[in-house]
Scaffold this motif. Structure first.
Motif, short mmCIF file in Angstrom:
data_model
loop_
_atom_site.label_atom_id
_atom_site.label_comp_id
_atom_site.label_asym_id
_atom_site.label_seq_id
_atom_site.Cartn_x
_atom_site.Cartn_y
_atom_site.Cartn_z
N THR A 90 0.94 -1.28 0.07
CA THR A 90 0.22 -0.25 0.22
C THR A 90 0.98 1.56 -0.06
O THR A 90 1.95 1.22 0.07
CB THR A 90 -0.57 -0.09 1.19
N LEU A 93 0.97 3.14 4.50
CA LEU A 93 1.39 2.21 5.20
C LEU A 93 1.20 2.58 7.10
O LEU A 93 0.20 1.28 6.75
CB LEU A 93 2.71 1.21 5.17
N PRO A 111 5.12 -0.98 11.87
CA PRO A 111 5.59 -0.66 10.76
C PRO A 111 6.62 0.27 11.43
O PRO A 111 7.37 0.87 12.00
CB PRO A 111 4.96 0.65 10.75
N ASP A 120 7.48 -2.35 6.34
CA ASP A 120 6.50 -2.99 6.68
C ASP A 120 5.87 -3.43 7.28
O ASP A 120 6.00 -2.62 8.77
CB ASP A 120 6.90 -4.30 5.79
N ILE A 133 2.24 -6.66 4.84
CA ILE A 133 2.00 -5.21 4.49
C ILE A 133 2.99 -4.09 4.46
O ILE A 133 3.94 -3.60 5.45
CB ILE A 133 0.96 -3.92 4.80
N GLN A 134 2.95 -4.02 3.12
CA GLN A 134 4.82 -3.35 2.93
C GLN A 134 4.00 -2.02 2.16
O GLN A 134 3.45 -1.58 1.43
CB GLN A 134 5.77 -4.13 1.48
N GLU A 135 4.90 -0.92 2.35
CA GLU A 135 4.82 0.06 1.68
C GLU A 135 5.49 0.74 -0.19
O GLU A 135 6.21 -0.09 0.29
CB GLU A 135 5.49 1.17 2.80
#
Length: 138
Positions: A90, A93, A111, A120, A133-135
Motif C-alpha cells: 500500500t 502503510l 511499521p 512494512d 503489508i509493505q509500503e
C-alpha cells in the motif's frame, strides 16, 4: 508466455470473522461467497483489481485425502500463524496500520524499516494467517 497471478488461497476457521477482516478492515471487495456441505469459500480482492483475488477456504475438505493427524497439524499451525500468509502493498502503510489496529486486528509487527530495504508491518487475520503489508516505493 505471459502470466498474471489470479488467486491465492488462505485457510479460514471462521468465515464470518474472515469476511469482516478482509471486507471491513482491509476494504476488499467480496467477489464470491459459496457454501457447500456446511463449508464456505469466500473470494475477496482489492477494489480496482478484478483479476487478483484471495480465496478464503476451509482448511480441509472431507474426501480431499487429508488425514486426521494432518488436519490437527494444520489447525495447530494456523493457531500459531505459521501455516499460511500473504504479502500486500500500500502507498499509505501508516494509515493502513492505524485502521487495522483500531479495528482490533492482532498486531504481529508495527511499521518498521527493514534492513533489506522495505518498510512494512504485519498482522494476523482471524484464522492466524500472517499478513505482511509493505509500503509501496514511489
Amino acid at each position: 508466455m505471459e502470466f498474471t497471478i489470479h488467486s491465492s488461497f488462505l485457510p479460514h476457521n471462521d468465515p464470518d470473522a474472515s469476511l469482516a477482516f478482509y471486507r471491513d478492515l482491509l476494504g476488499f471487495e467480496v467477489r464470491g461467497d459459496v457454501g457447500y456441505g456446511g463449508m464456505r469459500w469466500i473470494t475477496v480482492g482489492p477494489a480496482g483489481q478484478p483479476g487478483t483475488s484471495i480465496v478464503l477456504e476451509p482448511p480441509a475438505v472431507e474426501g480431499a485425502g487429508i488425514t486426521d493427524d494432518e488436519l490437527r497439524t494444520i489447525t495447530e499451525m494456523m493457531a500459531k500463524g505459521t501455516y499460511a500468509g500473504i504479502n500486500l502493498a500500500t502507498a499509505d502503510l501508516d494509515g493502513a496500520f492505524e485502521r487495522l489496529q483500531a479495528g482490533g486486528a492482532e498486531i504481529a509487527q508495527e511499521p518498521t524499516d527493514q534492513p533489506y530495504g522495505v518498510r512494512d508491518c504485519a498482522v494476523r487475520d482471524p484464522a492466524g494467517n500472517l499478513i505482511r503489508i509493505q509500503e509501496q516505493q514511489h
